[in-house]
Design a protein around this motif. Structure first.
Motif, PDB file in Angstrom:
ATOM      1  N   ALA A   3       0.822  -1.215   0.000  1.00 61.00           N
ATOM      2  CA  ALA A   3       0.000   0.000   0.000  1.00 61.00           C
ATOM      3  C   ALA A   3       0.854   1.263   0.000  1.00 61.00           C
ATOM      4  N   ALA A   4       2.013   1.234   0.673  1.00 60.99           N
ATOM      5  CA  ALA A   4       2.849   2.431   0.768  1.00 60.99           C
ATOM      6  C   ALA A   4       3.804   2.588  -0.405  1.00 60.99           C
ATOM      7  N   ASP A   5       3.883   1.599  -1.271  1.00 60.08           N
ATOM      8  CA  ASP A   5       4.804   1.687  -2.411  1.00 60.08           C
ATOM      9  C   ASP A   5       4.162   2.453  -3.556  1.00 60.08           C
ATOM     10  N   SER A   6       4.984   2.692  -4.568  1.00 68.16           N
ATOM     11  CA  SER A   6       4.482   3.391  -5.762  1.00 68.16           C
ATOM     12  C   SER A   6       3.976   2.422  -6.834  1.00 68.16           C
ATOM     13  N   ALA A   7       4.200   1.100  -6.627  1.00 71.51           N
ATOM     14  CA  ALA A   7       3.786   0.122  -7.639  1.00 71.51           C
ATOM     15  C   ALA A   7       2.274   0.133  -7.881  1.00 71.51           C
ATOM     16  N   PRO A   8       1.428   0.173  -6.816  1.00 71.19           N
ATOM     17  CA  PRO A   8      -0.019   0.199  -7.086  1.00 71.19           C
ATOM     18  C   PRO A   8      -0.434   1.415  -7.907  1.00 71.19           C
ATOM     19  N   TRP A   9       0.160   2.581  -7.618  1.00 70.43           N
ATOM     20  CA  TRP A   9      -0.204   3.782  -8.380  1.00 70.43           C
ATOM     21  C   TRP A   9       0.225   3.663  -9.843  1.00 70.43           C
ATOM     22  N   ALA A  10       1.413   3.090 -10.051  1.00 70.04           N
ATOM     23  CA  ALA A  10       1.863   2.905 -11.437  1.00 70.04           C
ATOM     24  C   ALA A  10       0.929   1.954 -12.202  1.00 70.04           C
ATOM     25  N   LEU A  11       0.554   0.853 -11.540  1.00 65.93           N
ATOM     26  CA  LEU A  11      -0.377  -0.076 -12.188  1.00 65.93           C
ATOM     27  C   LEU A  11      -1.727   0.571 -12.448  1.00 65.93           C
TER      28      LEU A  11
END
Length: 488
Positions: A456-464
């Motif tokens: 949740a705190a990473d940028s991977a979900p936003w990128a996806l």
């Protein structure tokens, strides 16, 4: 058919009543006979619908036969074209194998010509040479390598074995590590010399022989490829002939049934005209002699009841005449022409269109939605059942939303894919469907990562999520503008 005569100016009440009764009974009999016209017209409509259905089924069988011919032609052309394109690689492979055989034979001849002598190998005298010859080892081609193993009698530890090219390994007393190594080096140097002397390229006659074989095969494949359209054209012509014969049988039966229906309809029309004349005659008799009492009025009311409404007759669809001088065609134009030759004209009339649906055939047969679309269908179907990477921390609303989205995507893909697999409505998936499915997939992955504390705190979900939104937008734009086509 009931006949009557002009009423006489009778003065006897019995004759008047008899004449009145005859007219009433004639009117009633004609009315009862005309009442059968409505069931006849309905039965005739069912006949026309049945004939239209038979024509549609005949056209469907014809279209399916043309579809099979086209698919067989496409498979044959693809196979032959692939084999023609692979002839150069086949020639290179045959030359490589022929050169390998030539080199192997040259090396074997050289090794067989390299004899083992005492002067060739350090440490091996003429006695050991005789012992080796007694075991069948006379040249460098008679053995492959040496190895250590237990003594033949099981005593004395390990000894050196010489592995013969043909046969079992042997042990020569007096040949150990110090003599085995020079023997191995002698064979290795003999192999190196033989490989250096072996030919590096094929002789011209062998190369010409291989090229001649490949060229003959190329000519044969080109002849087979040229025969494929002819065979497909013959198959289409045969299918067209069978279709024409089937349509001729249907047309003959339809013509006979239509003539019989026209004859019955003419009888009903004549009967209706006779009924009008009888009613006019009865009205004139009533005007002349007046009312004859209650029984007369009741009989006249029953006889003069209106005939049930008759549905209008609908003409049978006429098959189009074949074009004069049209020969068998090949390709997509011929299939489209053949598909349109037997289409029956569907009559207009609301509820009367049941069973008269004309078959719609693809303009480019053989283009179907790929079976690969079952992969996203199965994936989204499983996601709709088990969820998208849910954990104990996943909120209930997120689990329900992902399942609903997966179910909606599954239903939409099946709605688009199933009709496009049917040969009658075959087509590629609409443009942009692949982008939409990929965007939905990445969106589900991003949603599962947003609800997972590990990501949740990473940028991977936003990128996806951004990539999923871009894919959905691109798919929607292409879907709106491209229409049916290759789904990207």
């Amino acid at each position: 058919m009931i006949d009557s005569t002009t009423p006489l100016q009778a003065t006897d009440p019995a004759e008047i009543r008899a004449e009145r009764r005859r007219l009433v009974e004639s009117v009633g009999a004609h009315r009862r006979l005309l009442a059968e016209r409505r069931p006849f017209e309905l039965a005739d409509r069912r006949r026309l619908n049945r004939e239209a259905g038979e024509r549609a089924r005949a056209q469907a069988r014809h279209g399916k036969a043309l579809q099979r011919v086209h698919e067989k032609q496409a498979r044959s052309e693809r196979s032959l074209t692939g084999r023609l394109n692979g002839l150069d690689d086949k020639r290179v492979g045959q030359e490589r194998r022929a050169l390998a055989v030539l080199r192997r034979e040259s090396i074997e001849r050289s090794l067989h010509g390299t004899r083992l002598t005492a002067s060739e190998v350090n440490g091996i005298g003429s006695g050991l040479v005789r012992d080796l010859a007694a075991q069948g080892i006379r040249t460098a081609a008679d053995f492959k390598r040496v190895s250590w193993g237990k003594a033949p009698n099981g005593r004395g530890g390990e000894v050196l074995y010489i592995h013969r090219t043909q046969g079992r390994k042997v042990h020569i007393n007096g040949i150990g590590e110090h003599r085995g190594r020079p023997l191995t080096e002698w064979r290795r140097s003999a192999v190196a010399r033989a490989e250096a002397r072996a030919p590096k390229e094929l002789p011209p006659d062998e190369r010409h022989r291989i090229e001649e074989i490949i060229e003959n095969e190329r000519v044969r494949l080109q002849a087979e490829l040229a025969e494929v359209p002819k065979a497909a054209g013959a198959a289409r012509a045969e299918a067209g002939q069978l279709h024409a014969e089937r349509l001729a049988v249907l047309t003959g039966a339809q013509r006979e049934a239509g003539e019989e229906a026209a004859r019955r309809r003419a009888e009903f029309d004549e009967m209706a005209e006779r009924l009008i004349a009888l009613r006019a005659e009865l009205a004139a008799h009533v005007d002349l002699y007046g009312d004859l009492g209650f029984r007369d009025r009741r009989a006249r009311s029953r006889a003069l009841r209106p005939v049930p409404d008759v549905p209008p007759a609908i003409p049978a669809p006429r098959a189009p005449d074949p074009e004069p001088g049209s020969g068998p065609k090949t390709g997509a134009d011929a299939e489209a022409h053949a598909d349109g030759e037997g289409d029956a004209k569907v009559r207009e009339g609301g509820e009367d269109r049941e069973g008269a649906k004309a078959s719609a055939f693809p303009s480019t047969p053989g283009i179907r939605a790929s079976l690969g679309w079952l992969v996203p269908v199965v994936f989204f179907g499983m996601t709709a059942v088990s969820g998208a990477g849910e954990t104990d921390a996943t909120p209930l609303w997120c689990a329900v939303a992902t399942r609903l989205v997966s179910l909606a995507v599954t239903v939409e893909l099946l709605r688009l894919w199933i009709p496009r697999r049917n040969w009658r409505t075959a087509d590629a998936m609409p443009g942009g469907t692949g982008f939409l499915a990929s965007g939905a997939f990445l969106g589900l992955v991003a949603a599962s990562m947003f609800t997972d504390p590990l990501y949740a705190a990473d940028s991977a979900p936003w990128a996806l999520a951004v990539v999923a939104a871009l894919l959905v937008a691109a798919g929607a734009v292409r879907r709106a503008g491209a229409g049916p086509g290759t789904s990207g």
